[in-house]
Design a protein around this motif. Structure first.
Motif: not given
Ligand SMILES: *Cc1c(COP(=O)(O)O)cnc(C)c1O
Length: 494
Positions: A390-391, A475, A393-394, A471, A396-398, A387
């Motif tokens: 995954r956080v 943020d 990668r979130h 996430t 990274e996407a932002r 997890n």
């Protein structure tokens, strides 16, 4: 007759309480306070600077007289607890630090009550440590003859790796004659992005930091095997003895995993020892989704890692696993009359943990690790590790979606490096701006990333290690960097 003689007067100078009932209720209050603390972390700032007045409270002289436990606990609550670095907080993303768990805390309390000294001797606490060694042996596909020992952290575990590898190369003599009597000049190899404690291990072992070759990394931040081969060949040509390759499974700056299978091939061809610094990354083995990224680690001669990072065991709980347990034993075991072994009685059950490292007296680190592995189970720990990737990668996407951000290292595991880059900012200006943004984030208490240097640029580094971080927390980091960055950049422009 066993036990105390009838009518014996209790020792007046004992440190046990006169009133266990009062102590018990004070103890329950202390425990409740910690549960409250852990249950309400999000209501607190990630970090806050300690006021001078609080710092000044720690300059008193050694207390000669007694104080009330409740009073000292109240001081803990107001002067110590609020001023840690915040690694328990979900907003903490700095460096690479574990968040701990309530279960780990309780187990640590039990260990303190038991006060087991697990340097050795005939006691079940040693069996707990041995069971964890077997679990780790199985997790990494090591043979039954492998050994392991708990240490403070990976810094110490890497030092042990270097010592076992050099002792294995140089033979028993080196333990009495020392390195000075050696004709061979041992040299070791690691990547430029290896943790600083690898170089320190070379220093402390007496081999010297000059005997550590720093191999370049590729665009993927992993050690370049071709460059490694070339360096080994050049050293052989120069009459040196290449003996050790230190690979990283999760580099501290960007979380890259060296090509461990290729390093293992080279180590085998060259007759060298492969040690893996897997401080946090090695525990990705607990996640079936991530374990393939570590392919080749099962071929290492030794692995250093921490339970206190990605497995969330309270500090400290480092570990070193050695494929050839005999080599490990041969590096540290020594005879001392006062540590004589027996086949029965308390001095039985050899070998002891003190035969596998420099520590004699040792705390029961294995207990909090054993509780953590049992209560949560390896699968849940693996899921929490997956997890945090995954956080990352979130995040990274932002970062990719935001034109004012530059991504410098994508999330190969759980670390993202980026910077705030307004148009027209030169490198030096951008470095200063990003360093200032990170300090401002810390002081605002909203999020705590750290900084590192990637490709010569100072970057904001967010390492998602804490199991509490989700996430929404990254943020909040992104929003705060944008807001603070905009404000600061405007000041510079003015
Ligand atoms: C944290 C870390 C270390 C040092 O481990 P300690 O437990 O702090 O001694 C070494 N190598 C890497 C890659 C790390 O992340």
């Amino acid at each position: 007759m066993t036990g105390n003689a009838v009518g014996a007067v209790p020792n007046q100078d004992s440190l046990d309480p006169a009133d266990w009932t009062a102590l018990r209720s004070q103890g329950h209050r202390m425990l409740d306070d910690m549960f409250d603390y852990l249950a309400t972390l999000r209501e607190r700032p990630v970090w806050q600077p300690a006021p001078d007045a609080v710092r000044g409270r720690f300059s008193q002289d050694l207390p000669r007289g007694a104080s009330d436990l409740g009073e000292i606990h109240a001081r803990f609550m107001s002067e110590i607890l609020p001023y840690g670095v915040g690694n328990v907080h979900p907003g903490f993303m700095g460096w690479v630090q574990g968040g701990g768990t309530a279960v780990g805390m309780l187990a640590e309390t039990l260990a303190a009550g038991l006060n087991a000294n697990v340097g050795g001797r005939n006691q079940i606490p040693l069996e707990v440590e041995r069971q964890i060694t077997r679990w780790m042996r199985d997790l990494f596909g090591f043979p039954e003859s492998a050994s392991g020992v708990f240490v403070t952290g990976t810094s110490m575990a890497n030092l042990i790796g270097v010592l076992v590898a050099s002792r294995a190369r140089l033979g028993a003599q080196v333990r009495s004659k020392g390195l000075a009597a050696q004709a061979q000049r041992l040299v070791a190899y690691t990547s430029v992005s290896a943790h600083g404690c690898v170089s320190q291990a070379m220093d402390l072992s007496g081999l010297g930091t000059d005997a550590l070759r720093l191999i370049p990394i590729g665009a993927d931040f992993r050690m370049q095997p071709q460059a490694l081969r070339a360096a080994i060949a050049a050293d052989r040509q120069a009459g040196c003895t290449p003996f050790l390759i230190v690979g990283s499974a999760g580099t501290v700056d960007v979380g890259a995993v060296d090509p461990l299978s290729e390093l293992a091939d080279i180590a085998r061809q060259e007759g060298m020892w492969l040690h893996v610094d897997g401080a946090f990354g090695a525990m990705a083995m607990l996640s079936p989704e991530l374990a393939p990224k570590l392919a080749g680690i099962e071929r290492a001669d030794s692995i250093a890692f921490d339970f206190h990072k990605w497995v969330q065991v309270p500090y400290d709980a480092g570990f070193v696993l050695v494929r050839d347990g005999q080599q490990h034993l041969d590096t540290f075991a020594a005879d001392a009359a006062y540590l004589k072994r027996e086949t029965r009685g308390i001095a039985g059950d050899s070998p002891w943990p003190c035969d596998f490292g420099p520590d004699l007296s040792r705390g029961f680190r294995a207990l909090k690790t054993w509780f953590t592995l049992q209560v949560y189970g390896a699968d849940a720990l693996g899921r929490s590790i997956a997890n945090s990737c995954r956080v990352a990668r979130h995040l990274e996407a932002r970062v990719r979606a935001e034109p004012l951000f530059e991504l410098l290292a994508p999330a190969s595991l759980n670390i993202v490096c980026f910077r705030y880059l307004p148009a027209g900012f030169e490198t030096e200006q951008a470095d200063q701006l990003n360093a200032a943004i990170v300090v401002a984030l810390h002081e605002a208490g909203v999020a705590a990333p750290s900084t590192t240097t990637v490709d010569g640029k100072l970057v904001i580094r967010a390492a998602i290690v804490n199991h509490r971080t989700g996430t929404a927390d990254v943020d909040r980091l992104v929003d705060a960097v944008l807001e603070i960055g905009q404000r600061m950049a405007a000041q510079v422009a003015r």
